[in-house]
Design an enzyme around this catalytic site. Structure first.
Site, mmCIF file in Angstrom:
data_model
loop_
_atom_site.group_PDB
_atom_site.id
_atom_site.type_symbol
_atom_site.label_atom_id
_atom_site.label_comp_id
_atom_site.label_asym_id
_atom_site.label_seq_id
_atom_site.Cartn_x
_atom_site.Cartn_y
_atom_site.Cartn_z
ATOM 1 N N GLU A 149 4.096 -0.328 -10.564
ATOM 2 C CA GLU A 149 5.465 -0.327 -9.985
ATOM 3 C C GLU A 149 6.307 0.805 -10.587
ATOM 4 O O GLU A 149 7.508 0.656 -10.802
ATOM 5 C CB GLU A 149 6.127 -1.688 -10.141
ATOM 6 N N GLY A 150 5.656 1.924 -10.841
ATOM 7 C CA GLY A 150 6.331 3.069 -11.460
ATOM 8 C C GLY A 150 6.129 3.014 -12.963
ATOM 9 O O GLY A 150 6.436 1.996 -13.590
ATOM 10 N N THR A 151 5.585 4.102 -13.538
ATOM 11 C CA THR A 151 5.366 4.096 -14.994
ATOM 12 C C THR A 151 6.721 4.006 -15.706
ATOM 13 O O THR A 151 7.775 4.238 -15.106
ATOM 14 C CB THR A 151 4.670 5.395 -15.451
ATOM 15 N N CYS B 95 0.837 -1.212 0.000
ATOM 16 C CA CYS B 95 0.000 0.000 0.000
ATOM 17 C C CYS B 95 0.866 1.254 0.000
ATOM 18 O O CYS B 95 1.150 1.831 1.062
ATOM 19 C CB CYS B 95 -0.909 -0.008 1.220
ATOM 20 N N ARG C 258 -1.856 -20.301 -41.769
ATOM 21 C CA ARG C 258 -2.872 -19.492 -42.441
ATOM 22 C C ARG C 258 -2.488 -19.303 -43.918
ATOM 23 O O ARG C 258 -1.449 -18.703 -44.225
ATOM 24 C CB ARG C 258 -2.959 -18.114 -41.743
HETATM 25 C C1 LIG Z 1 -3.999 -2.055 -11.941
HETATM 26 C C2 LIG Z 1 -3.062 -1.315 -11.049
HETATM 27 C C3 LIG Z 1 -2.481 -1.976 -9.971
HETATM 28 C C4 LIG Z 1 -1.672 -1.263 -9.064
HETATM 29 N N1 LIG Z 1 -1.208 -1.899 -7.934
HETATM 30 C C5 LIG Z 1 -0.612 -1.141 -6.969
HETATM 31 C C6 LIG Z 1 -0.292 -1.723 -5.691
HETATM 32 O O1 LIG Z 1 -0.488 -2.905 -5.439
HETATM 33 N N2 LIG Z 1 0.234 -0.914 -4.731
HETATM 34 C C7 LIG Z 1 0.480 0.406 -4.949
HETATM 35 O O2 LIG Z 1 0.953 1.078 -4.037
HETATM 36 N N3 LIG Z 1 0.207 0.976 -6.155
HETATM 37 C C8 LIG Z 1 -0.339 0.238 -7.160
HETATM 38 N N4 LIG Z 1 -0.654 0.813 -8.377
HETATM 39 C C9 LIG Z 1 -0.352 2.224 -8.601
HETATM 40 C C10 LIG Z 1 0.687 2.447 -9.677
HETATM 41 O O3 LIG Z 1 1.974 2.136 -9.190
HETATM 42 C C11 LIG Z 1 0.536 3.916 -10.139
HETATM 43 O O4 LIG Z 1 -0.644 3.958 -10.911
HETATM 44 C C12 LIG Z 1 1.712 4.382 -10.933
HETATM 45 O O5 LIG Z 1 2.868 4.493 -10.131
HETATM 46 C C13 LIG Z 1 1.451 5.751 -11.590
HETATM 47 O O6 LIG Z 1 0.864 6.650 -10.717
HETATM 48 P P1 LIG Z 1 -0.465 7.414 -11.159
HETATM 49 O O7 LIG Z 1 -1.414 6.426 -11.685
HETATM 50 O O8 LIG Z 1 -0.895 8.262 -10.026
HETATM 51 O O9 LIG Z 1 -0.016 8.331 -12.386
HETATM 52 P P2 LIG Z 1 0.570 9.823 -12.297
HETATM 53 O O10 LIG Z 1 1.703 9.859 -11.346
HETATM 54 O O11 LIG Z 1 -0.548 10.751 -12.113
HETATM 55 O O12 LIG Z 1 1.164 9.980 -13.761
HETATM 56 C C14 LIG Z 1 0.384 10.396 -14.900
HETATM 57 C C15 LIG Z 1 1.305 10.441 -16.101
HETATM 58 O O13 LIG Z 1 2.359 11.398 -15.903
HETATM 59 C C16 LIG Z 1 3.624 10.790 -16.051
HETATM 60 N N5 LIG Z 1 4.546 11.388 -15.095
HETATM 61 C C17 LIG Z 1 4.328 11.683 -13.773
HETATM 62 N N6 LIG Z 1 5.408 12.238 -13.229
HETATM 63 C C18 LIG Z 1 6.346 12.286 -14.196
HETATM 64 C C19 LIG Z 1 7.705 12.745 -14.265
HETATM 65 N N7 LIG Z 1 8.314 13.270 -13.199
HETATM 66 N N8 LIG Z 1 8.365 12.645 -15.434
HETATM 67 C C20 LIG Z 1 7.766 12.110 -16.520
HETATM 68 N N9 LIG Z 1 6.492 11.665 -16.536
HETATM 69 C C21 LIG Z 1 5.802 11.744 -15.391
HETATM 70 C C22 LIG Z 1 3.389 9.308 -15.770
HETATM 71 O O14 LIG Z 1 4.368 8.509 -16.400
HETATM 72 C C23 LIG Z 1 2.006 9.119 -16.373
HETATM 73 O O15 LIG Z 1 2.125 8.916 -17.752
HETATM 74 C C24 LIG Z 1 -1.404 0.103 -9.312
HETATM 75 C C25 LIG Z 1 -1.950 0.737 -10.425
HETATM 76 C C26 LIG Z 1 -2.771 0.054 -11.283
HETATM 77 C C27 LIG Z 1 -3.380 0.781 -12.459
#
Ligand SMILES: Cc1cc2nc3c(=O)[nH]c(=O)nc-3n(C[C@H](O)[C@H](O)[C@H](O)COP(=O)(O)OP(=O)(O)OC[C@H]3O[C@@H](n4cnc5c(N)ncnc54)[C@H](O)[C@@H]3O)c2cc1C
Length: 380
Positions: free
Chosen positions: A364-366, A124, A268
């Protein structure tokens, strides 16, 4: 000379995971892709067959694998169903802070209950205003006597509704902000833990996500992992290990998409010959095959690098995670294209793989954040 071959015990491990994936996961993957429910039947069988909690030491009921061998197993899950695979592996994500920071007494206590219940756990970290910006976490756990009083709001938490334990990151001192971030093991049945309804989503539907609210939850002081203020480090050290797992899951998805589309294309017939007779198709398949190999090599290198105890392993796990998940997205998209209309239907599984792959680029971080991690690592 570098040796890319696996040892006898690693080949046996791959065979064990492959067998489990084919025998237990495959028959139910479509059911969970439709229902979006938590695959309890698979989790219980994974406990029965010794495939849960791969990196927890054997003395605490885990498999005692290093992250390289764990990645070999995860590739097999990814090749059959990334959604159910992540349901299995998300518990290990939640337990990784325990591997990093729990003392023997904590491990005995927490793992004892988890094994007895054949239960799940949830990691979390993310909050509504702290996604990529982890340092902006606002949940707080303030010490009062022998308890921490936890308040806050978490979002997108995999396994939340199924979890016995929640591994929660919260500030211990809002005045010190992110520097006071700490990591707690919170039994999910404590009063004040509110699990919100499951989120609906595009892919990896064999896993569940919920928001969680904490209302004055009394967490015993013995449930703090490490020391106050070590939370940020624990969170980042966790990803150094677990991003290799997401890379391996992605390699599995990409491999399965390649195999499915290759077999389909060989059979195919159009214009009197298999469609693979056209370079437009065979070159696509050649590039897909090359990318799968490269993604696996990067994943193995990152896992190997971590296990060598070398400096800055997070740079390599970030490389593996972004590269392999980008490959999974490209290869699954190309697999749909190679298979034409059949690829787009639900009959062959590649459209599911394409939906499943997308998430690997986000959680796990985009993959943008991975590039940030790598650039910081190489500029150090
Ligand atoms: C199905 C699913 C399962 C998940 N499971 C977990 C879990 O078990 N535990 C947990 O803690 N989290 C979990 N997450 C959260 C996930 O790790 C976050 O969604 C992810 O880290 C991105 O955060 P955000 O969605 O708030 O996007 P945001 O941070 O709002 O980002 C939006 C966009 O902006 C870009 N961006 C943001 N900051 C920067 C920067 N500095 N430089 C360049 N680009 C940037 C991002 O790459 C993205 O494209 C899960 C998410 C999903 C969708």
């Amino acid at each position: 000379m570098i040796d890319f071959s696996l040892s006898k015990s690693q080949l046996e491990l791959v065979a064990k995971y492959k067998d489990f994936a084919e025998r237990v996961i495959k028959p139910v993957r479509e059911k969970y892709d439709i229902s979006g429910e938590f695959p309890w039947e698979v989790i219980k069988k994974a406990y029965d067959e010794g495939l849960m909690n791969s990196q927890i030491a054997k003395e605490y009921g885990g498999e005692g694998l290093d992250i390289f061998d764990a990645a070999l197993g995860t590739e097999e899950f990814g090749a059959v169903c990334a959604g159910i695979g992540i349901s299995l592996d998300a518990t290990m994500l939640a337990l990784t802070p325990w591997v990093i920071s729990a003392n023997p007494d904590q491990l005995k206590r927490f793992m004892g209950r988890l094994n007895e219940e054949k239960g799940a756990a949830a990691y979390c970290l993310t909050e509504p205003n702290a996604g990529s910006d982890v340092a902006n976490i606002k949940s707080n756990a303030i010490k009062k006597g022998d308890k921490y009083i936890l308040n806050g709001h978490k979002r997108f938490i995999t396994n939340a509704e199924a979890a016995t334990y929640l591994t929660v990151f919260a500030q211990a001192d809002p005045e010190r902000g992110a520097r006071s971030l700490s990591c707690f093991v919170v039994p999910a049945d404590l009063p004040g833990v509110e699990i919100l309804p499951r989120l609906d989503k595009m892919g990896q539907r064999g896993s569940v996500q919920n928001e969680i609210k904490f209302h004055d939850v009394e967490v015993p002081v013995e449930n703090l992992l490490g020391r106050e203020g070590e939370g940020f480090l624990i969170g980042m050290k966790t990803f150094d290990r677990t991003r290799t797992g997401i890379a391996a899951l992605s390699v599995g998805i990409a491999r399965a998409a390649l195999e499915t589309s290759l077999n389909w294309a060989k059979n195919r017939i159009q214009f009197g010959a298999p469609v693979t007779a056209n370079q437009g198709v065979s070159f696509m398949l050649a590039e897909m095959a090359t990318k799968v190999e490269l993604a696996r090599l990067m994943t193995w290198k990152a896992a190997w690098y971590y296990e060598q105890g070398l400096k800055n392993p997070g740079t390599y796990s970030a490389m593996a995670k972004y590269y392999a998940s980008d490959v999974a997205m490209q290869v699954t998209t190309d697999a749909v294209q190679v298979m034409g209309g059949d690829g787009y239907t639900r009959s062959f599984g590649v459209e599911k793989m394409m939906r499943d792959a997308k998430l690997c680029q986000i959680y796990e971080g985009t993959n943008q954040v991975q590039r940030l991690v790598i650039s910081k690592g190489i500029l150090k």
